[in-house]
Design a protein around this motif. Structure first.
Motif, PDB file in Angstrom:
ATOM      1  N   GLN A 383       0.633  -1.360  -0.024  1.00 43.13           N
ATOM      2  CA  GLN A 383      -0.077  -0.047  -0.029  1.00 43.13           C
ATOM      3  C   GLN A 383       0.756   1.203   0.114  1.00 43.13           C
ATOM      4  N   SER A 384       2.036   1.072   0.411  1.00 45.03           N
ATOM      5  CA  SER A 384       2.999   2.153   0.181  1.00 45.03           C
ATOM      6  C   SER A 384       3.454   2.520  -1.206  1.00 45.03           C
ATOM      7  N   GLY A 385       2.929   1.750  -2.204  1.00 43.25           N
ATOM      8  CA  GLY A 385       3.391   1.989  -3.511  1.00 43.25           C
ATOM      9  C   GLY A 385       4.624   1.189  -3.836  1.00 43.25           C
ATOM     10  N   THR A 386       5.457   0.509  -2.944  1.00 41.70           N
ATOM     11  CA  THR A 386       6.471  -0.201  -3.128  1.00 41.70           C
ATOM     12  C   THR A 386       6.389  -1.619  -3.138  1.00 41.70           C
ATOM     13  N   LYS A 387       6.778  -2.324  -4.304  1.00 44.82           N
ATOM     14  CA  LYS A 387       6.585  -3.654  -4.295  1.00 44.82           C
ATOM     15  C   LYS A 387       7.775  -4.276  -4.915  1.00 44.82           C
ATOM     16  N   ALA A 388       8.141  -5.556  -4.484  1.00 49.82           N
ATOM     17  CA  ALA A 388       9.429  -6.278  -4.963  1.00 49.82           C
ATOM     18  C   ALA A 388       9.112  -6.974  -6.109  1.00 49.82           C
ATOM     19  N   THR A 389      10.314  -6.439  -6.948  1.00 53.01           N
ATOM     20  CA  THR A 389      10.176  -7.209  -8.444  1.00 53.01           C
ATOM     21  C   THR A 389      10.552  -8.534  -8.576  1.00 53.01           C
ATOM     22  N   GLU A 390      11.473  -9.123  -7.352  1.00 52.42           N
ATOM     23  CA  GLU A 390      11.729 -10.440  -7.306  1.00 52.42           C
ATOM     24  C   GLU A 390      11.854 -10.666  -5.786  1.00 52.42           C
ATOM     25  N   ILE A 391      11.646 -12.052  -5.388  1.00 52.12           N
ATOM     26  CA  ILE A 391      11.798 -12.048  -3.809  1.00 52.12           C
ATOM     27  C   ILE A 391      12.514 -13.828  -3.476  1.00 52.12           C
ATOM     28  N   THR A 392      13.530 -13.193  -2.659  1.00 50.32           N
ATOM     29  CA  THR A 392      14.432 -14.306  -2.123  1.00 50.32           C
ATOM     30  C   THR A 392      13.848 -14.818  -0.681  1.00 50.32           C
ATOM     31  N   VAL A 393      14.119 -16.099  -0.569  1.00 49.04           N
ATOM     32  CA  VAL A 393      13.781 -16.256   0.707  1.00 49.04           C
ATOM     33  C   VAL A 393      14.764 -16.962   1.573  1.00 49.04           C
ATOM     34  N   ILE A 394      14.858 -16.519   2.765  1.00 48.98           N
ATOM     35  CA  ILE A 394      16.114 -16.779   3.614  1.00 48.98           C
ATOM     36  C   ILE A 394      15.407 -17.306   5.141  1.00 48.98           C
ATOM     37  N   GLY A 395      16.658 -17.666   5.937  1.00 45.92           N
ATOM     38  CA  GLY A 395      16.253 -18.099   7.305  1.00 45.92           C
ATOM     39  C   GLY A 395      16.250 -19.594   7.480  1.00 45.92           C
ATOM     40  N   GLY A 396      16.174 -19.911   8.695  1.00 50.31           N
ATOM     41  CA  GLY A 396      16.163 -21.191   9.147  1.00 50.31           C
ATOM     42  C   GLY A 396      14.814 -21.787   8.546  1.00 50.31           C
ATOM     43  N   GLY A 397      13.679 -21.413   8.516  1.00 48.70           N
ATOM     44  CA  GLY A 397      12.647 -21.827   8.249  1.00 48.70           C
ATOM     45  C   GLY A 397      12.417 -22.096   6.633  1.00 48.70           C
ATOM     46  N   ALA A 398      13.256 -21.439   6.147  1.00 50.30           N
ATOM     47  CA  ALA A 398      13.366 -21.540   4.683  1.00 50.30           C
ATOM     48  C   ALA A 398      13.907 -22.986   4.054  1.00 50.30           C
ATOM     49  N   GLN A 399      14.519 -23.745   5.018  1.00 48.99           N
ATOM     50  CA  GLN A 399      15.207 -24.941   4.839  1.00 48.99           C
ATOM     51  C   GLN A 399      13.761 -25.947   4.218  1.00 48.99           C
ATOM     52  N   SER A 400      12.820 -25.537   4.585  1.00 50.74           N
ATOM     53  CA  SER A 400      11.590 -26.429   4.472  1.00 50.74           C
ATOM     54  C   SER A 400      11.219 -26.238   3.050  1.00 50.74           C
ATOM     55  N   ALA A 401      11.103 -27.105   2.116  1.00 52.65           N
ATOM     56  CA  ALA A 401      10.623 -26.991   0.643  1.00 52.65           C
ATOM     57  C   ALA A 401       8.988 -26.581   0.835  1.00 52.65           C
ATOM     58  N   TYR A 402       8.467 -27.542   1.677  1.00 52.04           N
ATOM     59  CA  TYR A 402       7.044 -27.441   2.025  1.00 52.04           C
ATOM     60  C   TYR A 402       6.615 -26.208   2.222  1.00 52.04           C
ATOM     61  N   TRP A 403       7.231 -25.521   3.151  1.00 52.43           N
ATOM     62  CA  TRP A 403       6.937 -24.180   3.755  1.00 52.43           C
ATOM     63  C   TRP A 403       7.150 -23.155   2.739  1.00 52.43           C
ATOM     64  N   ARG A 404       8.462 -23.352   1.804  1.00 48.07           N
ATOM     65  CA  ARG A 404       8.512 -22.408   0.690  1.00 48.07           C
ATOM     66  C   ARG A 404       7.492 -22.421  -0.517  1.00 48.07           C
ATOM     67  N   GLN A 405       6.911 -23.631  -0.684  1.00 44.89           N
ATOM     68  CA  GLN A 405       6.029 -23.790  -1.523  1.00 44.89           C
ATOM     69  C   GLN A 405       4.619 -23.116  -1.056  1.00 44.89           C
ATOM     70  N   LEU A 406       4.432 -23.538   0.274  1.00 42.75           N
ATOM     71  CA  LEU A 406       2.961 -22.788   0.774  1.00 42.75           C
ATOM     72  C   LEU A 406       3.194 -21.259   0.843  1.00 42.75           C
ATOM     73  N   MET A 407       4.270 -20.848   1.081  1.00 40.91           N
ATOM     74  CA  MET A 407       4.390 -19.238   0.949  1.00 40.91           C
ATOM     75  C   MET A 407       4.275 -18.836  -0.398  1.00 40.91           C
ATOM     76  N   ALA A 408       4.641 -19.518  -1.468  1.00 41.29           N
ATOM     77  CA  ALA A 408       4.373 -18.949  -2.876  1.00 41.29           C
ATOM     78  C   ALA A 408       3.032 -19.255  -3.192  1.00 41.29           C
ATOM     79  N   ASP A 409       2.415 -20.153  -2.685  1.00 37.58           N
ATOM     80  CA  ASP A 409       0.976 -20.593  -2.808  1.00 37.58           C
ATOM     81  C   ASP A 409       0.038 -19.485  -2.392  1.00 37.58           C
ATOM     82  N   VAL A 410       0.257 -19.144  -1.155  1.00 36.26           N
ATOM     83  CA  VAL A 410      -0.373 -18.169  -0.165  1.00 36.26           C
ATOM     84  C   VAL A 410      -0.049 -16.553  -0.771  1.00 36.26           C
ATOM     85  N   LEU A 411       0.795 -16.505  -1.077  1.00 31.32           N
ATOM     86  CA  LEU A 411       1.349 -15.063  -1.665  1.00 31.32           C
ATOM     87  C   LEU A 411       1.035 -14.878  -2.870  1.00 31.32           C
TER      88      LEU A 411
END
Length: 489
Positions: A383-411
């Motif tokens: 809503q600020s008018g700023t939006k990512a043109t590409e998104i990288t996922v990092i962090g300990g939770g990002a080691q889960s492929a299931y969670w990464r795919q779930l994030m892509a599906d929800v977002l």
């Protein structure tokens, strides 16, 4: 070689990179959080130093420390570390996920009515400024002793170099920084009973703040090498995965959850609890939506609810998918919430349990609930008018492929998982050290985006399911917030 230190909430990690930027050695140690009262979250700074020394002792038995040319620092943001005139710690550090100072936030917003325009942020209990006002109100004797206020990583810096210094990205999270001008704000300091003498000196993330003290250097076989300003953990994590240009973005699935987008100008969306901070490099800023409990929800569920190993649980879920339509709902507000609710009293909840609900259904709900909270934050930032043109996922939770795919599906967006994302902040700290020592090299040469290991695209077959479930999720928070314990303050 370059040494990168990341003082996190649940542990400290130190890595060593070679001249090509590759990690050649690393070591870590765990840290514990103390919660002596409801809404409180604290750590003893002495434990940070003990853990750091343990890690360095381990690394010193291996071959690389003597080749280190510079040290970079990263760490958990917002923590109030209070020192007296003798450099002694006055009380345990009050951490970023501490929620005790909600009343002080209201007081500061009244006292400095242009604070959102100056700092780029709404007052929140997690930030440093209201913590100091709380100390002034409730621990007057301790407050009177304060000579310096340091952020967690900068306490380590002081022990390493004897210098009181910080960087712009971490300083922006105190609410004492004029984020656009990149200077301390005297009016905000005065509203907390502080002045410039209480503050460390400001540096850009790739500047040298001091050198390693000789006794510390000899203990671990180092030279008296320069120590670099570094960055708060999110900005350092972004540097670690090559996010240096406007429009580049990341999702961090760490203890907390962050959606981070780089900009080349100062802007703010404070009314929706979006954070506006300086980036770790000159003439760069970033916007963030922040949730207080992300991967920590998974850790809580595994250790305290089902008492099983996280990796084994995730493997079971991947091999035995649950019915996503009938799974329960989960609110991930174990420590209150920031974006977009700014509600320190929000609490976690499972909703929709039946006799048929099993642990894997609940595990899926935890992962999905974190993704839904991210969706709220992403919408607020956009809503600020700023939006990512590409998104990288990092962090300990990002080691889960299931969670990464779930994030892509929800977002409903493509997400890239890159090599080195699990050590992003430590790698970013090492890269900032490298930048300081070789300024003739370009940022792109030292901070390239690491290799993409997997790209997740949204599954169109599940899009309708998640849209419907997200709508229900949002209703549950709005209805439950009225019954969260309001007597706690």
């Amino acid at each position: 070689m370059y040494l990168g230190i990341d003082l996190g909430t649940s542990g400290i990690k130190v890595i060593i990179t070679n001249p090509e930027g590759q990690i050649v050695d690393s070591q870590s140690a765990e840290l514990m959080v103390s919660r002596p009262q409801a809404l409180w979250s604290e750590q003893n700074p002495a434990d940070w130093w003990t853990a750091f020394c343990k890690v360095m002792d381990d690394l010193s038995s291996r071959p690389y420390l003597s080749q280190v040319k510079a040290i970079g620092l990263s760490g958990q943001m917002h923590g109030a570390t209070l020192l007296d005139k003798n450099g002694e710690v006055i009380r345990p550090a009050i951490l970023w996920n501490d929620g005790r100072s909600a009343k002080e936030c209201e007081e500061l917003e009244q006292a400095v009515q242009n604070s959102r325009e100056t700092t780029g942020n709404i007052m929140m209990p997690g930030f440093t400024a209201p913590k100091l006002l709380w100390a002034k109100h409730h621990e007057a004797e301790n407050f009177a002793r304060i000579a310096k206020v340091l952020l967690p990583k900068d306490y380590l810096r002081w022990l390493l170099t004897g210098d009181f210094a910080t960087d712009m990205s971490d300083a922006a999270g105190t609410l004492w920084l004029n984020t656009k001008k990149r200077i301390w704000d005297i009016e905000m300091l005065a509203a907390c009973g502080l002045n410039l003498a209480h503050m460390p000196q400001l540096f850009e993330g790739n500047q040298i703040t001091g050198v390693l003290q000789s006794d510390i250097a000899s203990r671990w076989g180092l030279s008296t090498v320069p120590v670099i300003a570094g960055a708060g953990d999110n900005a350092a994590g972004a540097i670690g995965v090559g996010l240096v240009e406007p429009g580049q973005g990341m999702i961090s699935l760490g203890t907390s959850g962050v959606y981070f987008v780089v900009t080349d100008h100062f802007s703010q969306q404070a009314e929706l609890a979006v954070h506006s901070f300086c980036h770790a490099l000159p003439e760069r800023w970033h916007l963030m939506s922040v949730m207080l409990s992300a991967a920590s929800c998974l850790d809580w569920f595994a250790k305290q609810v089902v008492e099983e190993d996280i990796g084994r649980l995730l493997e079971q879920l991947e091999n035995n998918p649950v019915d996503q339509k009938t799974a329960p709902y989960y609110l991930p507000y174990l420590s209150g919430e920031r974006t977009p609710h700014n509600d320190p009293l929000a609490q976690g909840a499972f909703i929709g349990l039946t006799h048929d609900t099993g642990k894997l259904d609940m595990l899926h709900a935890v992962l999905e609930g974190v993704c839904f909270a991210f969706a709220d934050g992403v919408d607020a930032l956009h809503q600020s008018g700023t939006k990512a043109t590409e998104i990288t996922v990092i962090g300990g939770g990002a080691q889960s492929a299931y969670w990464r795919q779930l994030m892509a599906d929800v977002l409903k967006t493509k997400i890239t998982f890159r090599h080195g994302g699990e050590v992003g902040p430590a790698l970013g700290a090492a890269r900032l050290a490298h930048l300081a020592m070789q300024p003739e090299l370009s940022i792109e040469q030292i901070c390239p985006q690491p290799e993409a290991l997997q790209i997740h695209t949204p599954n169109t077959a599940t899009q309708k399911i998640f849209e419907q479930r997200l709508a229900v999720y949002r209703k549950t928070y709005s209805q439950l917030r009225t019954i969260f314990n309001k007597e706690i303050l």
